[in-house]
Scaffold this motif. Structure first.
Motif: not given
Length: 234
Positions: A184-187, A202-205
């Protein structure tokens, strides 16, 4: 009293007996009609009460139906009228479907509308090599096209990673949870650093094997569960 007088007396008594029977019959009929009237009156009253109750229930159901219709119309307006950019251009499910068809991406991406917003779903094999978080060359090409479409909206964006339930224990990723977060972080890094989408939007999980969308008992089901989802929030 002679026999003739006795005969007349018995004849009178016999002739008068029918009056008693007739009187009894009239009395019984009268009682019957009184009882019938009472039952009929009570029944009509009961029917009237039932009718009033049904009318009240119909009014309640009608009001509830109106409320539900208003809520449904409001939800539909939110789903199909959201994702507008500063120029007033709408980015809806239809827009994304047209975009996918134009770019021949239907087999790589699914677009779904739900209560959270507009969900763009990628299978992990489209973006990553097995067990890796580095985006593949084909993955970059796909994200480049999707990123251009995401630039057209101003809504917040959520990137979520998922895996199947097959354990992974490598030095880099001791668990599926860490692999899903890393992907997810890479995206997110690509969308923000390369496509210029603001970081504060943007947030990531990462959820690992939790929240599967298919059965993990088959290879096809596990492939469906390994995915990246980008949500354009309401």
């Amino acid at each position: 009293m002679n026999s003739k007088d006795n005969a007349n007396k018995y004849e009178m008594e016999f002739n008068n007996n029918w009056l008693i029977t007739y009187s009894d019959m009239i009395t019984i009929l009268l009682c019957f009609f009184i009882i019938f009237f009472l039952f009929t009156s009570e029944e009509l009253t009961s029917l009237h009460t039932v009718k009033e109750s049904l009318n009240n229930q119909l009014d309640i159901l009608s009001n509830e139906n109106k409320d539900l219709k208003m809520k449904n119309d409001s939800l539909a307006a939110q789903l199909f009228g959201l994702h507008k950019n500063e120029k007033g251009q709408a980015s809806t499910n239809d827009d994304f479907m047209t975009f996918l068809e134009k770019n021949n991406l239907q087999d790589q991406v699914d677009v779904i509308e739900n209560e959270r917003g507009l969900l763009i779903r990628f299978r992990d094999s489209v973006l990553f090599q097995s067990g890796q978080s580095g985006i593949s060359q084909d993955g970059y090409l796909l994200l480049d096209k999707i990123g251009e479409q995401l630039q057209q909206v101003t809504n917040n964006i959520i990137v979520e990673g998922y895996t199947d339930n097959v354990p992974i224990r490598t030095k880099e990723y001791p668990s599926n949870w860490e692999l899903s977060v890393a992907r997810s972080i890479e995206v997110v890094k690509y969308l923000t650093e390369t496509k210029g989408i603001a970081r504060n939007r943007v947030s990531v999980s990462g959820y690992g094997e939790r929240n599967p969308i298919d059965s993990n008992s088959t290879a096809e089901g596990r492939a469906n569960n390994r995915r990246i989802e980008i949500i354009i929030a309401n």
